[in-house]
Design an enzyme around this catalytic site. Sequence first.
Site, PDB file in Angstrom:
ATOM      1  N   VAL A 244      -1.610  34.036  27.468  1.00 49.56           N
ATOM      2  CA  VAL A 244      -0.405  33.734  26.690  1.00 49.56           C
ATOM      3  C   VAL A 244      -0.436  32.207  26.600  1.00 49.56           C
ATOM      4  O   VAL A 244      -0.105  31.518  27.549  1.00 49.56           O
ATOM      5  CB  VAL A 244       0.876  34.254  27.356  1.00 49.56           C
ATOM      6  CG1 VAL A 244       2.115  33.775  26.598  1.00 49.56           C
ATOM      7  CG2 VAL A 244       0.863  35.777  27.438  1.00 49.56           C
ATOM      8  N   PRO A 245      -0.900  31.683  25.463  1.00 52.71           N
ATOM      9  CA  PRO A 245      -1.349  30.283  25.389  1.00 52.71           C
ATOM     10  C   PRO A 245      -0.255  29.221  25.362  1.00 52.71           C
ATOM     11  O   PRO A 245      -0.077  28.492  24.382  1.00 52.71           O
ATOM     12  CB  PRO A 245      -2.178  30.271  24.104  1.00 52.71           C
ATOM     13  CG  PRO A 245      -1.535  31.310  23.246  1.00 52.71           C
ATOM     14  CD  PRO A 245      -1.099  32.393  24.205  1.00 52.71           C
ATOM     15  N   CYS A 246       0.440  29.082  26.476  1.00 54.19           N
ATOM     16  CA  CYS A 246       1.473  28.053  26.563  1.00 54.19           C
ATOM     17  C   CYS A 246       0.874  26.650  26.545  1.00 54.19           C
ATOM     18  O   CYS A 246       1.577  25.678  26.240  1.00 54.19           O
ATOM     19  CB  CYS A 246       2.341  28.267  27.796  1.00 54.19           C
ATOM     20  SG  CYS A 246       1.450  28.367  29.347  1.00 54.19           S
ATOM     21  N   HIS A 247      -0.432  26.533  26.797  1.00 51.84           N
ATOM     22  CA  HIS A 247      -1.077  25.217  26.730  1.00 51.84           C
ATOM     23  C   HIS A 247      -1.096  24.673  25.303  1.00 51.84           C
ATOM     24  O   HIS A 247      -1.281  23.486  25.102  1.00 51.84           O
ATOM     25  CB  HIS A 247      -2.504  25.286  27.294  1.00 51.84           C
ATOM     26  CG  HIS A 247      -3.422  26.201  26.553  1.00 51.84           C
ATOM     27  ND1 HIS A 247      -3.447  27.569  26.781  1.00 51.84           N
ATOM     28  CD2 HIS A 247      -4.333  25.966  25.584  1.00 51.84           C
ATOM     29  CE1 HIS A 247      -4.352  28.124  25.989  1.00 51.84           C
ATOM     30  NE2 HIS A 247      -4.899  27.169  25.245  1.00 51.84           N
ATOM     31  N   ARG A 248      -0.876  25.533  24.323  1.00 50.51           N
ATOM     32  CA  ARG A 248      -0.874  25.112  22.917  1.00 50.51           C
ATOM     33  C   ARG A 248       0.467  24.544  22.465  1.00 50.51           C
ATOM     34  O   ARG A 248       0.617  24.177  21.297  1.00 50.51           O
ATOM     35  CB  ARG A 248      -1.277  26.289  22.018  1.00 50.51           C
ATOM     36  CG  ARG A 248      -2.693  26.755  22.269  1.00 50.51           C
ATOM     37  CD  ARG A 248      -3.084  27.901  21.376  1.00 50.51           C
ATOM     38  NE  ARG A 248      -4.378  28.433  21.796  1.00 50.51           N
ATOM     39  CZ  ARG A 248      -4.761  29.684  21.633  1.00 50.51           C
ATOM     40  NH1 ARG A 248      -3.961  30.554  21.033  1.00 50.51           N
ATOM     41  NH2 ARG A 248      -5.937  30.079  22.058  1.00 50.51           N
TER      42      ARG A 248
END
Length: 187
Positions: A140-144
């Site tokens: 779940v790409p919260c780094h984006r």
Amino acid sequence: MKANGNTIIYWSLLSVDDWKLHLAATTAGLCYIGSQNQPLDEIAMWASKKFPGSELIRDDEMLQAYKTELIAYLQGTQDSFGMPLDLQGTPFQLTVWKELCEIPYGHTASYSDIANRVDKPSAVRAVGTAIGANPVLITVPCHRVIGKNGSLTGFRGGIAMKSALLTLEKNRFGAEVTTEKENVVHG
């Protein structure tokens, strides 16, 4: 699966190249990815809140399919995930996390962008809190998610991990990671 009425959480250590991450899953799916180089205690503390009374059992074989997908991502040969997830969060958190999954690989969005997408434009801080509670980093790409001004902001795994993940995605395309506004302008 439950032991003595409590959920069993299976865990393993993913170690590839410079990455060392603890993973955890229930029989329903991946439920936690730890921060870079953090001890198993990180999962234990999270599990005690989300699955009180749960039992942590190491099972490298059970988590192998998750590890295989994550290794492919970390080595730049995969840009999406098909693994099942067992996300534990409030309805608002689940809505925010679902929106994070809509940010394409190699792109970024701001906290304001996500707040607008979930129809809560004035809830930017609540969105940030929900993003910070994401239990499954990378998938779940919260780094984006970045600051409105393009700056790298808070990340459970630390700014260095966030930067490394964005760089990985940038390098795969051989171009800059683009923001949502750039995507709109450049199509």
